[in-house]
Motif scaffolding. Structure first.
Motif, PDB file in Angstrom:
ATOM      1  N   GLY A  56       0.824  -1.197   0.000  1.00  0.00           N
ATOM      2  CA  GLY A  56       0.000   0.000   0.000  1.00  0.00           C
ATOM      3  C   GLY A  56       0.861   1.251   0.000  1.00  0.00           C
ATOM      4  N   LEU A  57       0.223   2.401  -0.004  1.00  0.00           N
ATOM      5  CA  LEU A  57       0.919   3.683   0.030  1.00  0.00           C
ATOM      6  C   LEU A  57       1.259   3.989   1.488  1.00  0.00           C
ATOM      7  CD1 LEU A  57       1.813   6.041  -1.824  1.00  0.00           C
ATOM      8  CD2 LEU A  57      -0.324   7.183  -1.187  1.00  0.00           C
ATOM      9  N   THR A  58       2.502   3.706   1.886  1.00  0.00           N
ATOM     10  CA  THR A  58       2.883   3.761   3.294  1.00  0.00           C
ATOM     11  C   THR A  58       4.010   4.758   3.528  1.00  0.00           C
ATOM     12  OG1 THR A  58       4.471   1.951   3.040  1.00  0.00           O
ATOM     13  CG2 THR A  58       2.227   1.365   3.642  1.00  0.00           C
ATOM     14  N   LEU A  59       3.897   5.517   4.600  1.00  0.00           N
ATOM     15  CA  LEU A  59       4.976   6.378   5.074  1.00  0.00           C
ATOM     16  C   LEU A  59       5.682   5.604   6.188  1.00  0.00           C
ATOM     17  CD1 LEU A  59       4.705  10.192   5.852  1.00  0.00           C
ATOM     18  CD2 LEU A  59       6.359   8.665   6.929  1.00  0.00           C
ATOM     19  N   HIS A  60       6.749   4.915   5.814  1.00  0.00           N
ATOM     20  CA  HIS A  60       7.362   3.927   6.695  1.00  0.00           C
ATOM     21  C   HIS A  60       8.651   4.380   7.344  1.00  0.00           C
ATOM     22  CE1 HIS A  60      10.078   3.424   3.344  1.00  0.00           C
ATOM     23  NE2 HIS A  60       9.059   3.120   2.553  1.00  0.00           N
ATOM     24  N   SER A  61       9.253   5.472   6.872  1.00  0.00           N
ATOM     25  CA  SER A  61      10.531   5.922   7.430  1.00  0.00           C
ATOM     26  C   SER A  61      10.480   7.420   7.699  1.00  0.00           C
ATOM     27  CB  SER A  61      11.689   5.634   6.459  1.00  0.00           C
ATOM     28  OG  SER A  61      11.803   4.257   6.196  1.00  0.00           O
ATOM     29  N   ILE A  62      10.945   7.820   8.884  1.00  0.00           N
ATOM     30  CA  ILE A  62      11.025   9.232   9.254  1.00  0.00           C
ATOM     31  C   ILE A  62      12.390   9.479   9.886  1.00  0.00           C
ATOM     32  CG2 ILE A  62       9.977  11.151  10.490  1.00  0.00           C
ATOM     33  CD1 ILE A  62       7.473   9.438  10.850  1.00  0.00           C
ATOM     34  N   LEU A  63      13.105  10.473   9.392  1.00  0.00           N
ATOM     35  CA  LEU A  63      14.348  10.942  10.003  1.00  0.00           C
ATOM     36  C   LEU A  63      14.166  12.405  10.379  1.00  0.00           C
ATOM     37  CD1 LEU A  63      17.032   9.566   7.490  1.00  0.00           C
ATOM     38  CD2 LEU A  63      16.168   8.449   9.563  1.00  0.00           C
ATOM     39  N   ALA A  64      14.677  12.802  11.544  1.00  0.00           N
ATOM     40  CA  ALA A  64      14.625  14.200  11.976  1.00  0.00           C
ATOM     41  C   ALA A  64      15.979  14.584  12.533  1.00  0.00           C
ATOM     42  CB  ALA A  64      13.538  14.402  13.036  1.00  0.00           C
ATOM     43  N   ASP A  65      16.539  15.716  12.077  1.00  0.00           N
ATOM     44  CA  ASP A  65      17.877  16.121  12.512  1.00  0.00           C
ATOM     45  C   ASP A  65      17.851  17.015  13.742  1.00  0.00           C
ATOM     46  OD1 ASP A  65      17.050  18.598  11.568  1.00  0.00           O
ATOM     47  OD2 ASP A  65      18.501  18.686   9.921  1.00  0.00           O
ATOM     48  N   GLN A  66      16.684  17.219  14.314  1.00  0.00           N
ATOM     49  CA  GLN A  66      16.494  18.037  15.513  1.00  0.00           C
ATOM     50  C   GLN A  66      16.829  19.502  15.292  1.00  0.00           C
ATOM     51  OE1 GLN A  66      14.916  16.194  17.753  1.00  0.00           O
ATOM     52  NE2 GLN A  66      15.350  14.415  16.455  1.00  0.00           N
ATOM     53  N   LYS A  67      16.874  19.921  14.025  1.00  0.00           N
ATOM     54  CA  LYS A  67      17.124  21.322  13.676  1.00  0.00           C
ATOM     55  C   LYS A  67      16.084  21.835  12.685  1.00  0.00           C
ATOM     56  CE  LYS A  67      21.328  20.319  12.365  1.00  0.00           C
ATOM     57  NZ  LYS A  67      22.714  20.446  11.844  1.00  0.00           N
ATOM     58  N   GLY A  68      15.000  21.114  12.525  1.00  0.00           N
ATOM     59  CA  GLY A  68      13.965  21.496  11.574  1.00  0.00           C
ATOM     60  C   GLY A  68      13.932  20.648  10.327  1.00  0.00           C
ATOM     61  N   GLY A  69      14.997  19.872  10.081  1.00  0.00           N
ATOM     62  CA  GLY A  69      15.042  19.002   8.913  1.00  0.00           C
ATOM     63  C   GLY A  69      14.331  17.689   9.163  1.00  0.00           C
ATOM     64  N   ALA A 123       5.107   3.914  -2.871  1.00  0.00           N
ATOM     65  CA  ALA A 123       6.282   3.935  -3.722  1.00  0.00           C
ATOM     66  C   ALA A 123       6.437   5.315  -4.360  1.00  0.00           C
ATOM     67  CB  ALA A 123       6.130   2.886  -4.816  1.00  0.00           C
ATOM     68  N   ALA A 124       6.383   6.365  -3.541  1.00  0.00           N
ATOM     69  CA  ALA A 124       6.480   7.729  -4.057  1.00  0.00           C
ATOM     70  C   ALA A 124       7.887   8.284  -3.978  1.00  0.00           C
ATOM     71  CB  ALA A 124       5.518   8.647  -3.304  1.00  0.00           C
ATOM     72  N   GLY A 125       8.693   7.847  -2.992  1.00  0.00           N
ATOM     73  CA  GLY A 125      10.065   8.295  -2.904  1.00  0.00           C
ATOM     74  C   GLY A 125      10.403   8.947  -1.578  1.00  0.00           C
ATOM     75  N   VAL A 126      11.467   9.758  -1.615  1.00  0.00           N
ATOM     76  CA  VAL A 126      11.956  10.481  -0.446  1.00  0.00           C
ATOM     77  C   VAL A 126      11.513  11.930  -0.546  1.00  0.00           C
ATOM     78  CG1 VAL A 126      14.007  11.208   0.837  1.00  0.00           C
ATOM     79  CG2 VAL A 126      13.965   8.971  -0.287  1.00  0.00           C
ATOM     80  N   PHE A 127      11.075  12.487   0.590  1.00  0.00           N
ATOM     81  CA  PHE A 127      10.661  13.881   0.652  1.00  0.00           C
ATOM     82  C   PHE A 127      11.356  14.544   1.829  1.00  0.00           C
ATOM     83  CE2 PHE A 127       7.430  11.562  -1.533  1.00  0.00           C
ATOM     84  CZ  PHE A 127       7.053  12.386  -2.586  1.00  0.00           C
ATOM     85  N   GLU A 128      11.783  15.800   1.619  1.00  0.00           N
ATOM     86  CA  GLU A 128      12.528  16.552   2.630  1.00  0.00           C
ATOM     87  C   GLU A 128      11.797  17.841   2.973  1.00  0.00           C
ATOM     88  OE1 GLU A 128      16.780  18.950   3.131  1.00  0.00           O
ATOM     89  OE2 GLU A 128      16.100  18.279   1.160  1.00  0.00           O
ATOM     90  N   SER A 129      11.794  18.152   4.267  1.00  0.00           N
ATOM     91  CA  SER A 129      11.317  19.444   4.746  1.00  0.00           C
ATOM     92  C   SER A 129      12.408  20.085   5.576  1.00  0.00           C
ATOM     93  CB  SER A 129      10.060  19.277   5.608  1.00  0.00           C
ATOM     94  OG  SER A 129       9.686  20.516   6.184  1.00  0.00           O
ATOM     95  N   ARG A 130      12.639  21.367   5.377  1.00  0.00           N
ATOM     96  CA  ARG A 130      13.614  22.109   6.175  1.00  0.00           C
ATOM     97  C   ARG A 130      12.955  23.064   7.157  1.00  0.00           C
ATOM     98  NH1 ARG A 130      18.860  20.240   6.491  1.00  0.00           N
ATOM     99  NH2 ARG A 130      19.478  19.364   4.472  1.00  0.00           N
ATOM    100  N   ASP A 131      11.628  23.006   7.237  1.00  0.00           N
ATOM    101  CA  ASP A 131      10.921  23.913   8.129  1.00  0.00           C
ATOM    102  C   ASP A 131       9.954  23.163   9.039  1.00  0.00           C
ATOM    103  OD1 ASP A 131       8.980  23.191   6.290  1.00  0.00           O
ATOM    104  OD2 ASP A 131       8.872  25.165   5.343  1.00  0.00           O
ATOM    105  N   GLY A 132      10.361  21.958   9.449  1.00  0.00           N
ATOM    106  CA  GLY A 132       9.565  21.210  10.413  1.00  0.00           C
ATOM    107  C   GLY A 132       8.319  20.571   9.861  1.00  0.00           C
ATOM    108  N   GLY A 133       8.185  20.520   8.543  1.00  0.00           N
ATOM    109  CA  GLY A 133       7.024  19.881   7.937  1.00  0.00           C
ATOM    110  C   GLY A 133       6.015  20.827   7.335  1.00  0.00           C
TER     111      GLY A 133
END
Length: 281
Positions: free
Chosen positions: A62-75, A82-92
């Protein structure tokens, strides 16, 4: 569909701590946050409101959000099958797709030594969008990825990905774990393929380790079963800490290494399917 605090979610797949809040990913691919230790949750709409989200294709689960990384600085980085990797630099609050492949000029030795030194990449195309797992390496901007079709690393926070599959027995697998203090050390668990049974290559359990960021690989199996291994290690089924690595199987075993993957021992068996492994403390 659930009617509880996770509006729209069928299942929760991942959690991550980020600067006083908890993030959770679900199936379908929504991202939620809690700022009160899980007492209440709200969905971060910016991820799925971005252009093109209505065309994301689901993976086999299914369409799953299975991995989350947070750098504790807003990233924040998320992996969606199967959509890929997405990045946020402002906390989402806003997001950028990070599926770009690149090659880096220079000899392999320089690749292994010069982490994040600003050398330009040459973009070629996009990586296959079915990301299976993500892990931070122990250097600024360093991320490792197990993809449906190979293993990748990025030294610029996911802006460009380099494939480092060469030397592994297959391109397919689910987990990736990285050493917390040694930038070039990480581990993967290759499986025999998408449609071949999804068990260890040759039915022999081997954890594959690199000490130079994926330039070279070595299969580590001392103490692991050497034959008739028809289990799977799922995407959150491997974890690492300082000196230790562990993985669990869908057949209910947990294996632990106390020497960075060189030797192994079975520390639990006859459990239900092991969905996730974590170290505490």
């Amino acid at each position: 569909m659930s009617t509880g605090p996770f509006e729209g979610a069928e299942q929760l797949w991942s959690v991550c701590y980020d600067r006083g809040r908890v993030l959770a990913g679900s199936k379908p691919a929504y991202l939620y946050e809690s700022v009160d230790c899980g007492a209440s949750w709200r969905r971060l709409e910016a991820l799925t409101d971005q252009p093109g989200a209505d065309h994301w294709m689901p993976g086999a689960a299914g369409l799953t959000l299975h991995s989350i990384l947070a750098d504790q600085k807003g990233g924040i980085w998320v992996g969606i099958s199967a959509a890929g990797v997405f990045e946020s630099r402002d906390g989402g609050m806003s997001w950028i797709m990070r599926n770009r492949r690149g090659n880096r000029p220079g000899p392999a030795g320089a690749l292994a030594r010069d982490w994040g030194d600003g050398v330009e990449f040459r973009a070629e195309d996009e990586i296959f969008s079915c990301v299976h797992n993500l892990a931070f390496g122990a250097a600024e901007g360093l991320i490792y990825m197990q993809n449906h079709q190979g293993v990748y690393r990025s030294r610029d926070g996911g802006a460009v990905w380099e494939e480092v599959t060469e030397g592994l027995p297959s391109t397919f697998g689910f987990p990736v774990a990285a050493h917390p203090t040694k930038p070039g050390v990480f581990w993967v668990f290759p499986l025999n393929g998408d449609s071949e049974g999804r068990y260890p290559v040759g039915a022999r359990a081997l954890v594959w380790k690199t000490e130079d960021g994926g330039e070279t690989w070595a299969g580590k199996g001392a103490g692991l079963p050497e034959r008739d291994c028809f289990f799977t290690v799922l995407r959150q089924g491997m974890a690492s800490c300082e000196g230790g690595v562990a993985f669990g199987t869908n057949s209910g075993s947990v294996f632990l290494s106390k020497d960075e993957g060189e030797t192994w021992e079975e520390v639990a068996r006859h459990l239900p399917t092991v969905l996730s492994v974590e170290f505490m403390g």
